[in-house]
Design a protein around this motif. Sequence first.
Motif, PDB file in Angstrom:
ATOM      1  N   SER A   1       0.831  -1.209   0.000  1.00 40.43           N
ATOM      2  CA  SER A   1       0.000   0.000   0.000  1.00 40.43           C
ATOM      3  C   SER A   1       0.863   1.255   0.000  1.00 40.43           C
ATOM      4  O   SER A   1       0.471   2.275  -0.564  1.00 40.43           O
ATOM      5  CB  SER A   1      -0.973   0.007   1.188  1.00 40.43           C
ATOM      6  OG  SER A   1      -0.292   0.131   2.409  1.00 40.43           O
TER       7      SER A   1
ATOM      8  N   GLU B   1      -4.406   8.319  -0.481  1.00 41.46           N
ATOM      9  CA  GLU B   1      -4.834   7.658   0.754  1.00 41.46           C
ATOM     10  C   GLU B   1      -5.972   6.667   0.520  1.00 41.46           C
ATOM     11  O   GLU B   1      -5.988   5.589   1.099  1.00 41.46           O
ATOM     12  CB  GLU B   1      -5.233   8.684   1.807  1.00 41.46           C
ATOM     13  CG  GLU B   1      -4.052   9.386   2.415  1.00 41.46           C
ATOM     14  CD  GLU B   1      -3.012   8.419   2.962  1.00 41.46           C
ATOM     15  OE1 GLU B   1      -3.377   7.458   3.667  1.00 41.46           O
ATOM     16  OE2 GLU B   1      -1.833   8.629   2.675  1.00 41.46           O
TER      17      GLU B   1
ATOM     18  N   GLN C   1      -5.481   2.696   1.288  1.00 43.37           N
ATOM     19  CA  GLN C   1      -6.289   2.021   2.306  1.00 43.37           C
ATOM     20  C   GLN C   1      -7.041   0.819   1.737  1.00 43.37           C
ATOM     21  O   GLN C   1      -7.171  -0.207   2.410  1.00 43.37           O
ATOM     22  CB  GLN C   1      -7.248   3.004   2.978  1.00 43.37           C
ATOM     23  CG  GLN C   1      -6.555   4.072   3.789  1.00 43.37           C
ATOM     24  CD  GLN C   1      -5.570   3.517   4.780  1.00 43.37           C
ATOM     25  OE1 GLN C   1      -5.809   2.518   5.452  1.00 43.37           O
ATOM     26  NE2 GLN C   1      -4.422   4.168   4.886  1.00 43.37           N
TER      27      GLN C   1
ATOM     28  N   TYR D   1     -12.694  -1.572   9.608  1.00 44.61           N
ATOM     29  CA  TYR D   1     -11.571  -1.009   8.862  1.00 44.61           C
ATOM     30  C   TYR D   1     -11.949   0.343   8.279  1.00 44.61           C
ATOM     31  O   TYR D   1     -11.103   1.244   8.213  1.00 44.61           O
ATOM     32  CB  TYR D   1     -11.113  -1.960   7.756  1.00 44.61           C
ATOM     33  CG  TYR D   1      -9.827  -1.491   7.122  1.00 44.61           C
ATOM     34  CD1 TYR D   1      -8.615  -1.763   7.727  1.00 44.61           C
ATOM     35  CD2 TYR D   1      -9.833  -0.748   5.953  1.00 44.61           C
ATOM     36  CE1 TYR D   1      -7.429  -1.317   7.178  1.00 44.61           C
ATOM     37  CE2 TYR D   1      -8.660  -0.292   5.396  1.00 44.61           C
ATOM     38  CZ  TYR D   1      -7.455  -0.574   6.008  1.00 44.61           C
ATOM     39  OH  TYR D   1      -6.301  -0.113   5.466  1.00 44.61           O
TER      40      TYR D   1
ATOM     41  N   ALA E   1      -9.780   3.515   8.581  1.00 45.18           N
ATOM     42  CA  ALA E   1      -9.336   4.182   7.352  1.00 45.18           C
ATOM     43  C   ALA E   1      -9.737   5.649   7.331  1.00 45.18           C
ATOM     44  O   ALA E   1      -8.947   6.504   6.917  1.00 45.18           O
ATOM     45  CB  ALA E   1      -9.887   3.448   6.128  1.00 45.18           C
TER      46      ALA E   1
ATOM     47  N   SER F   1      -2.307   1.641  13.210  1.00 43.36           N
ATOM     48  CA  SER F   1      -3.126   0.570  12.634  1.00 43.36           C
ATOM     49  C   SER F   1      -2.778  -0.842  13.091  1.00 43.36           C
ATOM     50  O   SER F   1      -3.675  -1.681  13.208  1.00 43.36           O
ATOM     51  CB  SER F   1      -3.104   0.641  11.113  1.00 43.36           C
ATOM     52  OG  SER F   1      -1.815   0.412  10.611  1.00 43.36           O
TER      53      SER F   1
END
Length: 186
Positions: A46, A95, A99, A124, A128, A172
Amino acid sequence: MSEAEKKATPEYTEEELAQMGPVKRWIKTHPNIWEFILFNILSNVSTIARFVVTWIGTAIFVTGMGLTTPFHFLIFNYDEQGNGLGGFLTFLCAEVIAQVVNFFVQMKWVFKSDSSFKDAAWKYAILAVIIVVVNLVLPGYVTGLCQGWGMGAGLAGTVASVVNTLLAVIVSYPLLKFWIMPKNNK
């Protein structure tokens, strides 16, 4: 083998562990450390997506379209040194893509979670949104600071992405491991 290693690997006998290579044996006897290492390594999927979209977004929105008009909305502060509206759009796109990629990588490859997609996805999404908001607020300031130090727009955007990435890891990992994607949650 120490007592801690025996407790960490109850499904393997000493004979089975002795037959494994040193790396595989270490992974089996240190599953939590290995999971954290894997989390960090595979988070780079990511991160790579974030960097690529940041570079493309800067090229399109800032350099190509010249969207450097200052953008200020609520907590978002992207002045000309922060690449203005183009900087905001760049980091928003980066972003969101990062994510989405991270959700699937972490659920399937790192945590190998047996949580249902539905249960994990809404949790999530909350994480996020928090990460995306923080990662949209911070770059305006970091990019402006970096450009104030004489960095170009591309390098300043890269530094801001590095800061965002480090912050995302710190926040996270524990939330993913214990709340969003726990094992044996069926």
